[in-house]
Design a protein around this motif. Sequence first.
Motif, PDB file in Angstrom:
ATOM      1  N   THR A  11       0.813  -1.216   0.000  1.00 41.54           N
ATOM      2  CA  THR A  11       0.000   0.000   0.000  1.00 41.54           C
ATOM      3  C   THR A  11       0.846   1.265   0.000  1.00 41.54           C
ATOM      4  O   THR A  11       0.622   2.169  -0.826  1.00 41.54           O
ATOM      5  N   PRO A  12       1.852   1.410   0.876  1.00 43.96           N
ATOM      6  CA  PRO A  12       2.691   2.621   0.809  1.00 43.96           C
ATOM      7  C   PRO A  12       3.421   2.741  -0.529  1.00 43.96           C
ATOM      8  O   PRO A  12       3.550   3.851  -1.075  1.00 43.96           O
ATOM      9  N   PRO A  50      -7.255  -3.991  -4.784  1.00 42.58           N
ATOM     10  CA  PRO A  50      -7.162  -4.540  -3.425  1.00 42.58           C
ATOM     11  C   PRO A  50      -6.087  -3.860  -2.575  1.00 42.58           C
ATOM     12  O   PRO A  50      -6.252  -3.691  -1.366  1.00 42.58           O
ATOM     13  N   ALA A  51      -4.980  -3.472  -3.209  1.00 37.07           N
ATOM     14  CA  ALA A  51      -3.892  -2.844  -2.444  1.00 37.07           C
ATOM     15  C   ALA A  51      -4.297  -1.499  -1.874  1.00 37.07           C
ATOM     16  O   ALA A  51      -3.770  -1.063  -0.840  1.00 37.07           O
ATOM     17  N   LEU A  52      -5.251  -0.832  -2.529  1.00 34.81           N
ATOM     18  CA  LEU A  52      -5.586   0.544  -2.156  1.00 34.81           C
ATOM     19  C   LEU A  52      -6.901   0.681  -1.404  1.00 34.81           C
ATOM     20  O   LEU A  52      -7.285   1.786  -1.029  1.00 34.81           O
ATOM     21  N   LEU A  53      -7.586  -0.429  -1.166  1.00 31.97           N
ATOM     22  CA  LEU A  53      -8.811  -0.397  -0.375  1.00 31.97           C
ATOM     23  C   LEU A  53      -8.546  -1.016   0.995  1.00 31.97           C
ATOM     24  O   LEU A  53      -7.726  -1.924   1.120  1.00 31.97           O
ATOM     25  N   PRO A  54      -9.247  -0.548   2.019  1.00 31.82           N
ATOM     26  CA  PRO A  54      -8.944  -1.035   3.374  1.00 31.82           C
ATOM     27  C   PRO A  54      -9.323  -2.483   3.629  1.00 31.82           C
ATOM     28  O   PRO A  54      -8.675  -3.155   4.428  1.00 31.82           O
ATOM     29  N   ARG A  55     -10.360  -2.993   2.948  1.00 33.35           N
ATOM     30  CA  ARG A  55     -10.792  -4.372   3.194  1.00 33.35           C
ATOM     31  C   ARG A  55     -10.139  -5.355   2.234  1.00 33.35           C
ATOM     32  O   ARG A  55      -9.711  -4.982   1.131  1.00 33.35           O
ATOM     33  N   HIS A  56     -10.099  -6.591   2.633  1.00 31.98           N
ATOM     34  CA  HIS A  56      -9.586  -7.668   1.788  1.00 31.98           C
ATOM     35  C   HIS A  56     -10.523  -7.847   0.597  1.00 31.98           C
ATOM     36  O   HIS A  56     -11.731  -8.030   0.772  1.00 31.98           O
TER      37      HIS A  56
END
Length: 219
Positions: A11-12, A50-56
Motif C-alpha cells: 500500500t505505501p 485490493p492494495a488501495l482499499l482497506p478491506r480484503h
Amino acid sequence: MLYQVVKFAATPLAHVMWRPHISGAAHVPRTGPAILAANHLSVLDSFLLPALLPRHVTFAAKNEYFNGNPVSGWFMRLGGSLPTDRESAHAAQSMLDAAAGLLEQGELFGIHPEGTRSPDGRLYRGKIGVAWLALKTGAPVLPVALSGTEKVLPVGATVPRPARIGITIGAPMTFEGDHNNARDRRRVTDDIMAAIQKLSGQEYVPTYAASFKAAQGMS
C-alpha cells in the motif's frame, strides 16, 4: 496472513509510485458482502484495487496473468486472486461458485465484467458472470472506474512504471431477478456496464473485447 503482510508493504509503495486519487471509498461497506465490478485497462488492475482499499478483496484474474508475464503472476499470487480459465465453461463456473461462497461468507469480491483487458481504452460489453453472482447471492454491486492504470504496466512492459492513477467507486446497486434466467442476467450486466461507463467516461463498444481482439489478431 500473507495477504495482510503483502498489503502492509504494497500500500505505501502504491501510493508513492502511482499517487492514486480515490473517490467514493465510503461506498465500500465496512462489513458484509459486495461485488466490485471494475473496468479493465491493465494486467495489474486486480492487484492495485485490493492494495488501495482497506478491506480484503479477492479478484478473479485470467490464467494468462498467472502464467504469462512473471511480474503480473507474482502480483496475482500475492494478492490472492482466483485464476480463471476463459476457454473452459466448467472452470469459469467453478470460479463463480467459489466467488459466491466468498460473498455468502461476507467477503468482498472483485471482477472485471469485460473478461479481458481493453485493447484500446474503450469500455466493452460485459459478460454475464457478474449478474449471475449478484442475482445468486443478493450482494450489492459497486461499479468501479479505473483510470491511468494502463500506464503502470503497458503491453510488452515487464517492470511497473510510475504513473498517476484514479479509482472512482459508485453507489451500491441491487438487483432483482432469477440468476438462471438469461434475460435477467443480460439486463443486470448491461445496467452494471452503463454505471461503469458513467463513472469512467469511456466510449462504450457493444461487443466483447475478446471478440474484437480475435478479429484484429490481438492477444
